[in-house]
Design an enzyme around this catalytic site. Sequence first.
Site, PDB file in Angstrom:
ATOM      1  N   TYR A 132      46.032  25.793  48.408  1.00 36.29           N
ATOM      2  CA  TYR A 132      46.762  26.669  47.486  1.00 36.29           C
ATOM      3  C   TYR A 132      45.867  27.129  46.336  1.00 36.29           C
ATOM      4  O   TYR A 132      45.871  28.296  45.959  1.00 36.29           O
ATOM      5  CB  TYR A 132      47.994  25.933  46.937  1.00 36.29           C
ATOM      6  CG  TYR A 132      48.889  26.820  46.104  1.00 36.29           C
ATOM      7  CD1 TYR A 132      49.695  27.772  46.709  1.00 36.29           C
ATOM      8  CD2 TYR A 132      48.914  26.715  44.722  1.00 36.29           C
ATOM      9  CE1 TYR A 132      50.510  28.611  45.949  1.00 36.29           C
ATOM     10  CE2 TYR A 132      49.726  27.533  43.952  1.00 36.29           C
ATOM     11  CZ  TYR A 132      50.519  28.481  44.570  1.00 36.29           C
ATOM     12  OH  TYR A 132      51.311  29.309  43.820  1.00 36.29           O
ATOM     13  N   HIS A 138      44.790  38.429  39.401  1.00 34.98           N
ATOM     14  CA  HIS A 138      45.328  37.124  39.786  1.00 34.98           C
ATOM     15  C   HIS A 138      44.315  36.353  40.648  1.00 34.98           C
ATOM     16  O   HIS A 138      44.674  35.588  41.535  1.00 34.98           O
ATOM     17  CB  HIS A 138      46.647  37.308  40.549  1.00 34.98           C
ATOM     18  CG  HIS A 138      47.683  36.250  40.273  1.00 34.98           C
ATOM     19  ND1 HIS A 138      48.713  36.420  39.399  1.00 34.98           N
ATOM     20  CD2 HIS A 138      47.854  35.003  40.778  1.00 34.98           C
ATOM     21  CE1 HIS A 138      49.477  35.331  39.377  1.00 34.98           C
ATOM     22  NE2 HIS A 138      48.964  34.455  40.206  1.00 34.98           N
ATOM     23  N   ASP A 194      40.477  38.102  33.206  1.00 37.68           N
ATOM     24  CA  ASP A 194      40.099  36.985  34.088  1.00 37.68           C
ATOM     25  C   ASP A 194      39.902  37.494  35.508  1.00 37.68           C
ATOM     26  O   ASP A 194      40.072  38.683  35.787  1.00 37.68           O
ATOM     27  CB  ASP A 194      41.111  35.823  34.027  1.00 37.68           C
ATOM     28  CG  ASP A 194      42.418  36.070  34.787  1.00 37.68           C
ATOM     29  OD1 ASP A 194      42.465  36.901  35.717  1.00 37.68           O
ATOM     30  OD2 ASP A 194      43.411  35.393  34.450  1.00 37.68           O
ATOM     31  N   ILE A 220      47.922  28.540  35.206  1.00 41.90           N
ATOM     32  CA  ILE A 220      47.926  28.165  36.627  1.00 41.90           C
ATOM     33  C   ILE A 220      49.126  27.245  36.854  1.00 41.90           C
ATOM     34  O   ILE A 220      49.214  26.163  36.265  1.00 41.90           O
ATOM     35  CB  ILE A 220      46.586  27.490  37.025  1.00 41.90           C
ATOM     36  CG1 ILE A 220      45.486  28.567  37.099  1.00 41.90           C
ATOM     37  CG2 ILE A 220      46.709  26.699  38.318  1.00 41.90           C
ATOM     38  CD1 ILE A 220      44.186  28.170  37.769  1.00 41.90           C
ATOM     39  N   ARG A 240      32.899  32.368  36.517  1.00 43.57           N
ATOM     40  CA  ARG A 240      32.451  31.055  36.978  1.00 43.57           C
ATOM     41  C   ARG A 240      31.360  30.439  36.111  1.00 43.57           C
ATOM     42  O   ARG A 240      30.886  29.337  36.421  1.00 43.57           O
ATOM     43  CB  ARG A 240      31.924  31.161  38.436  1.00 43.57           C
ATOM     44  CG  ARG A 240      32.974  31.595  39.453  1.00 43.57           C
ATOM     45  CD  ARG A 240      34.041  30.526  39.622  1.00 43.57           C
ATOM     46  NE  ARG A 240      35.088  30.909  40.570  1.00 43.57           N
ATOM     47  CZ  ARG A 240      36.229  31.499  40.225  1.00 43.57           C
ATOM     48  NH1 ARG A 240      36.495  31.781  38.953  1.00 43.57           N
ATOM     49  NH2 ARG A 240      37.137  31.786  41.140  1.00 43.57           N
ATOM     50  N   GLY A 271      37.380  35.638  38.661  1.00 46.55           N
ATOM     51  CA  GLY A 271      36.010  35.528  39.153  1.00 46.55           C
ATOM     52  C   GLY A 271      35.011  34.952  38.167  1.00 46.55           C
ATOM     53  O   GLY A 271      33.829  34.853  38.475  1.00 46.55           O
ATOM     54  N   GLN A 284      52.995  31.624  29.300  1.00 45.18           N
ATOM     55  CA  GLN A 284      52.953  32.596  30.405  1.00 45.18           C
ATOM     56  C   GLN A 284      54.337  32.668  31.010  1.00 45.18           C
ATOM     57  O   GLN A 284      54.908  31.650  31.398  1.00 45.18           O
ATOM     58  CB  GLN A 284      51.917  32.170  31.461  1.00 45.18           C
ATOM     59  CG  GLN A 284      51.906  33.046  32.704  1.00 45.18           C
ATOM     60  CD  GLN A 284      52.886  32.576  33.770  1.00 45.18           C
ATOM     61  OE1 GLN A 284      53.146  31.383  33.885  1.00 45.18           O
ATOM     62  NE2 GLN A 284      53.451  33.504  34.527  1.00 45.18           N
TER      63      GLN A 284
END
Length: 383
Positions: free
Chosen positions: A44, A281, A311, A98, A315, A313, A150
């Site tokens: 997930y 997302h 946001d 998240i 890293r 990607g 959120q």
Amino acid sequence: MTFANYQDELYAQGRRGDAPQYPIALADLEEKASHMMTPKTWGYVAGGAGNEQTQRANVAAFERWGLYPRMLVAPEERDLSIDLFGHTFPSPIFMAPIGVYGPCAQDGHGDLHCAEASARTGVPFFAGTLSADPMEDVVPLLGDTTGFFQLYTPPDRDLAASLVHRAEKAGLKGIAVTLDTWVTGWRPRDLRGAHYPQVPSTCLTNYTSDPEFRKRLGPDDDPVETFIQNLPIFGGPFRWEDLDWLRAETDLPIMAKGICHPDDARRVKDHGVDAIYCSNHGGRQANGGLTTLECLPGVVEAADGLPVLFDSGVRSGADVVKALALGATAVGIGRPIAYGLAIGGTAGVEHVLRMILAEADLIMAVDGYPTLADLTPDALART
Ligand code: FNR
């Protein structure tokens, strides 16, 4: 104390004979986390929509931009602080919302660990609608760091209003309303195990503790089962008139999450939002899309001075610096936070945040950019 000090701490530890407690390379961190989550949760978290091309492209997009190093500046001190809605934060990053932070942590309380990491680092946390612990339990752990909420908007407006007003009362200082997940995208990793909805059982506490929700329960009803049978997890259709409803419902700053097209950016601004949150997302919703980084400059231009959160990607510290140079006001870290939770709870998240900030700070030092104002599009070129 600068963010770069994390490097000195790690070297000092090494001189005492101690290797870093947690992986340094993101690939190692991800690999370790993959063994510390259940296969369902891992699929997930790590998975996305379709063949995950957009998800991969989000990450790869950063490699198509390079920063110019500027010499003879050598800024010994860098200022990475930002102001958002009148609140000052020491750095320009935040923890993206998240919904399964909870089960990512070994004790099932990932939201609480993120809040503690927020208190320790000053990096703001978005308490999610989907959460293993209700927002009233999360907020006190934020310490002095301002936090946000959120919102997935339940179609039942009394319940939606109740969530909004609980966020206000709990002391959260802004609402990111997620627009891109009114229906779940095509996610093969979850479909393979046919385990949707896997989220609800552990992450519905904001609903099941809600007075409006509880009003509707019969004496013998199981709250989670009742929720699953009666409400769309992510809220269902949300349109322009719904945004007007939300605007009228709260004075808190509203961030419109999921905006990638300049016309949408202009229009949400006209509807009274306070910030635009440019995101796809993390490629979890619609495969085949543009990367968020490609969309960012157009959104920033259309925002015309409104703050732009970003946001998808991100890293590394280098990615943060590039997104800032392309006009983001603040940069969200998503999946790496979930990996940090899996490997070390609060300390794991703190490690991830401090690594990203140390790298960003050191890049600004080496490349000669003393403040965020110096990071303009001129600092970059396409590779
Ligand atoms: C998310 N994201 C998300 N967004 C949101 O507004 N509410 C939510 O509940 C969730 N839940 C969620 C679960 C998981 C497992 C992931 C990975 C992501 C999206 C999140 O806020 C952010 O946009 C992405 O994580 C950014 O992409 P990267 O950087 O993780 O690739």
